[in-house]
Design a protein around this motif. Structure first.
Motif, PDB file in Angstrom:
ATOM      1  N   PHE A 389       0.215   0.938  16.052  1.00  0.00           N
ATOM      2  CA  PHE A 389       1.684   0.907  16.542  1.00  0.00           C
ATOM      3  C   PHE A 389       2.078   2.455  16.840  1.00  0.00           C
ATOM      4  CE2 PHE A 389       0.711  -2.551  13.400  1.00  0.00           C
ATOM      5  CZ  PHE A 389       1.025  -3.548  14.268  1.00  0.00           C
ATOM      6  N   GLU A 390       3.492   2.499  17.279  1.00  0.00           N
ATOM      7  CA  GLU A 390       4.127   3.609  17.519  1.00  0.00           C
ATOM      8  C   GLU A 390       4.356   4.397  16.021  1.00  0.00           C
ATOM      9  OE1 GLU A 390       4.716   5.233  20.176  1.00  0.00           O
ATOM     10  OE2 GLU A 390       3.757   3.808  21.361  1.00  0.00           O
ATOM     11  N   PRO A 391       3.901   5.446  16.040  1.00  0.00           N
ATOM     12  CA  PRO A 391       4.383   6.326  14.637  1.00  0.00           C
ATOM     13  C   PRO A 391       5.880   6.019  14.309  1.00  0.00           C
ATOM     14  CG  PRO A 391       3.815   7.993  16.156  1.00  0.00           C
ATOM     15  CD  PRO A 391       3.490   6.628  16.917  1.00  0.00           C
ATOM     16  N   ARG A 392       6.082   6.124  12.979  1.00  0.00           N
ATOM     17  CA  ARG A 392       7.492   6.098  12.635  1.00  0.00           C
ATOM     18  C   ARG A 392       7.598   6.487  11.043  1.00  0.00           C
ATOM     19  NH1 ARG A 392       5.371   1.086  11.736  1.00  0.00           N
ATOM     20  NH2 ARG A 392       6.120  -0.031   9.662  1.00  0.00           N
ATOM     21  N   GLU A 393       8.869   7.278  10.781  1.00  0.00           N
ATOM     22  CA  GLU A 393       8.986   7.539   9.354  1.00  0.00           C
ATOM     23  C   GLU A 393       9.314   6.455   8.691  1.00  0.00           C
ATOM     24  OE1 GLU A 393      11.638  10.773   9.375  1.00  0.00           O
ATOM     25  OE2 GLU A 393      10.667  12.253  10.774  1.00  0.00           O
ATOM     26  N   THR A 394       8.780   6.522   7.248  1.00  0.00           N
ATOM     27  CA  THR A 394       9.140   5.483   6.189  1.00  0.00           C
ATOM     28  C   THR A 394       9.211   6.097   5.060  1.00  0.00           C
ATOM     29  OG1 THR A 394       6.801   5.086   5.757  1.00  0.00           O
ATOM     30  CG2 THR A 394       7.571   3.619   7.641  1.00  0.00           C
ATOM     31  N   ILE A 395      10.164   5.279   4.270  1.00  0.00           N
ATOM     32  CA  ILE A 395      10.279   5.752   2.973  1.00  0.00           C
ATOM     33  C   ILE A 395       9.155   5.541   1.943  1.00  0.00           C
ATOM     34  CG2 ILE A 395      11.982   5.616   1.140  1.00  0.00           C
ATOM     35  CD1 ILE A 395      14.244   4.639   2.753  1.00  0.00           C
ATOM     36  N   LEU A 396       8.538   4.148   2.072  1.00  0.00           N
ATOM     37  CA  LEU A 396       7.633   4.119   1.394  1.00  0.00           C
ATOM     38  C   LEU A 396       6.321   4.208   1.970  1.00  0.00           C
ATOM     39  CD1 LEU A 396       9.024   0.543  -0.109  1.00  0.00           C
ATOM     40  CD2 LEU A 396       9.494   2.828  -1.036  1.00  0.00           C
ATOM     41  N   THR A 397       5.117   4.318   1.165  1.00  0.00           N
ATOM     42  CA  THR A 397       3.724   4.441   1.974  1.00  0.00           C
ATOM     43  C   THR A 397       3.108   3.095   1.528  1.00  0.00           C
ATOM     44  OG1 THR A 397       3.678   6.886   1.632  1.00  0.00           O
ATOM     45  CG2 THR A 397       1.608   5.797   1.780  1.00  0.00           C
ATOM     46  N   TYR A 398       2.880   2.386   2.343  1.00  0.00           N
ATOM     47  CA  TYR A 398       2.063   1.116   2.325  1.00  0.00           C
ATOM     48  C   TYR A 398       0.362   1.174   2.555  1.00  0.00           C
ATOM     49  CZ  TYR A 398       6.995  -0.262   3.412  1.00  0.00           C
ATOM     50  OH  TYR A 398       8.446  -0.427   3.299  1.00  0.00           O
ATOM     51  N   GLY A 399      -0.250   0.536   1.647  1.00  0.00           N
ATOM     52  CA  GLY A 399      -1.549   0.409   1.762  1.00  0.00           C
ATOM     53  C   GLY A 399      -2.184  -0.663   2.371  1.00  0.00           C
ATOM     54  N   LYS A 400      -3.300  -1.352   1.938  1.00  0.00           N
ATOM     55  CA  LYS A 400      -3.826  -2.482   2.653  1.00  0.00           C
ATOM     56  C   LYS A 400      -3.841  -3.472   1.754  1.00  0.00           C
ATOM     57  CE  LYS A 400      -6.514   0.353   5.902  1.00  0.00           C
ATOM     58  NZ  LYS A 400      -7.976   0.654   6.811  1.00  0.00           N
ATOM     59  N   LEU A 401      -4.037  -4.891   2.343  1.00  0.00           N
ATOM     60  CA  LEU A 401      -3.951  -5.895   1.257  1.00  0.00           C
ATOM     61  C   LEU A 401      -4.996  -5.627   0.402  1.00  0.00           C
ATOM     62  CD1 LEU A 401      -3.271  -8.979   3.733  1.00  0.00           C
ATOM     63  CD2 LEU A 401      -1.636  -7.977   2.309  1.00  0.00           C
ATOM     64  N   VAL A 402      -4.872  -6.252  -0.865  1.00  0.00           N
ATOM     65  CA  VAL A 402      -5.694  -6.256  -1.889  1.00  0.00           C
ATOM     66  C   VAL A 402      -6.877  -7.511  -1.685  1.00  0.00           C
ATOM     67  CG1 VAL A 402      -6.127  -6.507  -4.576  1.00  0.00           C
ATOM     68  CG2 VAL A 402      -4.155  -5.346  -3.596  1.00  0.00           C
ATOM     69  N   ASN A 403      -8.172  -7.190  -1.606  1.00  0.00           N
ATOM     70  CA  ASN A 403      -9.035  -8.064  -1.719  1.00  0.00           C
ATOM     71  C   ASN A 403      -9.892  -8.146  -2.923  1.00  0.00           C
ATOM     72  OD1 ASN A 403      -9.055  -8.750   1.227  1.00  0.00           O
ATOM     73  ND2 ASN A 403      -9.483  -6.382   1.564  1.00  0.00           N
ATOM     74  N   PHE A 404     -10.397  -9.249  -3.425  1.00  0.00           N
ATOM     75  CA  PHE A 404     -11.313  -9.456  -4.380  1.00  0.00           C
ATOM     76  C   PHE A 404     -12.127 -10.520  -4.419  1.00  0.00           C
ATOM     77  CE2 PHE A 404      -7.261 -11.685  -5.095  1.00  0.00           C
ATOM     78  CZ  PHE A 404      -7.847 -12.937  -5.813  1.00  0.00           C
TER      79      PHE A 404
END
Length: 445
Positions: A389-404
């Motif tokens: 995706f096009e880079p954009r500034e965000t307030i939060l930093t999102y990880g990746k979906l949790v797998n188990f």
């Protein structure tokens, strides 16, 4: 001196083995008294392992145990010869009857459903039952098949988990939140007045990611660095978000700020729908379909107009990828629980008059893989993978979906199947989404 013969002891061991296997499946074993045994040794009653609820659906069981090889026994199978009187008795039963042959010393048992086997005239005349060791083993893996026998019409049909590992993808997205937020005193108490005050100059960015509490405005950015400076009347203070996370009241304030932060983070591409509490991808300026490339490299349509059949140049409705979410604090960590959904408009902006009907239709069509793909698309978008995706500034930093990995699993075919319906059953309700719709906006290439 009273004695118990070897054959009686082996027979009792065979019944004990069936009892043990039944318990492992989560069902209930009821043994019949020996004096009343006329060809049935006991019953298996269905039970929901998760709730303990029993269903009054039973299977009759006749046990045949031996420490010697059965006739013709090899590593692949064997056969067993039944008495005519036993077969006649089993065939007259209203409930399914299982013949279980076992080797108690090795802990192995195999089963056959008697009624369909002896419905064949040749089988009934010979009294012979052929067993395949690979497909007719009585163990935890047979739980679902026994459930289907005892409950063929779905009156108590519940898919039973098997003891095997299964990799699961959750809808939980880890979120790193800023360590600090900012506070300044204000006389304003109405958010509408705050927005109006910010809009006094058209060249400034209007901020919606703030809250008003107890005579203060709280935001992720220092108020003096944004249009919020117009509503403050004092110096800015710094607040540690960790302190708010541990206080129930302020944690609710923090969750509200997190919700506003996510809306801000996606605002370049998505609009907010206050009535439904969802964000959805905006229409393209020319109302052409919009695709984004997911992490797998496949194109996903996040906006698509649908045209009327009778007047191809006229739009019937527009379909948008949408998202509901909830911020959760689990074991001192923050997660965003993603619930992908859809939004429907008349022209890309105004709600469709048939919004609820379209939502009902698409949710009836969506299956697990479609929902999983939709969730992964949103997770990838929020995470902002480089090159996707096009880079954009965000307030939060999102990880990746949790797998188990879970040690129990349910077969999807059994979970989704409804034994009460025939393959020829059709849904007579009108479904406006069944035509030309690809699962999860997947683009045909």
């Amino acid at each position: 001196m009273k004695k118990i013969g070897t054959s009686a002891h082996i027979g009792d061991s065979g019944i004990a083995l069936i009892h043990q296997m039944t318990n492992k499946m989560g069902y209930v074993w009821h043994e019949r008294a020996g004096a009343l045994d006329a060809g049935i040794d006991g019953e298996i009653e269905l039970r929901d392992p998760s709730t303990g609820e029993v269903s009054n659906r039973v299977l009759f069981v006749q046990s045949k145990a031996s420490d010697r090889l059965f006739p013709g026994e090899t590593d692949r199978g064997f056969h067993y010869l039944c008495k005519r009187a036993d077969v006649d008795y089993w065939m007259s039963a209203d409930n399914p009857v299982l013949l279980v042959c076992s080797h108690p010393q090795t802990g192995e048992a195999w089963w056959v459903h008697v009624q369909p086997w002896f419905a064949d005239p040749g089988h009934r005349a010979s009294g012979r039952v052929d067993f395949d060791k690979s497909t007719q083993r009585l163990d935890e893996g047979a739980a679902q098949r026994l459930l289907n026998l005892a409950d063929p019409h779905g009156r108590a049909h519940v898919a039973v988990a098997e003891h095997r590992n299964e990799d699961l993808t959750s809808n939980l997205l880890p979120v790193a939140i800023p360590a600090l937020l900012y506070s300044a005193p204000t006389e304003y108490t109405d958010p509408r007045q705050v927005i109006a005050r910010q809009r006094e100059r058209a060249d400034e960015d209007v901020r919606h990611d703030y809250i008003l509490r107890r005579g203060h405005v709280y935001s992720w950015l220092p108020p003096e660095e944004s249009a919020l400076r117009r509503i403050t009347n004092g110096p800015t203070d710094v607040v540690e978000t960790a302190e708010w996370s541990d206080d129930p009241t302020r944690q609710r304030w923090l969750v509200q700020l997190l919700n506003y932060a996510l809306q801000r983070d996606v605002s370049i591409d998505c609009a907010w729908h206050g009535g439904r509490k969802v964000v959805f991808f905006r229409p393209t300026p020319d109302l052409k379909p919009r695709n984004i490339r997911g992490a797998s490299g496949r194109q996903r349509e996040v906006f698509k107009p649908k045209f009327k059949k009778k007047t191809p140049g006229e739009i019937s409705y527009c379909k948008h990828a949408a998202l509901q979410w909830q911020f959760l604090r689990l074991e001192d960590e923050w997660f965003c629980a993603l619930t992908p959904t859809y939004h429907y408009t008349r022209d890309g902006h105004r709600d469709s008059l048939f919004l609820s009907d379209y939502l009902t239709g698409i949710k009836r069509l969506d299956r697990n893989l479609a929902v999983l793909g939709h969730a992964r698309m949103w997770a990838t978008y929020l995470h902002g993978e480089e090159g996707v995706f096009e880079p954009r500034e965000t307030i939060l930093t999102y990880g990746k979906l949790v797998n188990f990995t879970a040690n129990r699993a349910i077969d999807d075919a059994d979970w989704l199947s409804d034994p009460r319906k025939n393959d020829t059953d059709t849904d007579s309700e009108f479904d406006p989404l069944t035509t030309d719709e690809l699962a999860l906006f997947e683009v045909e290439l």
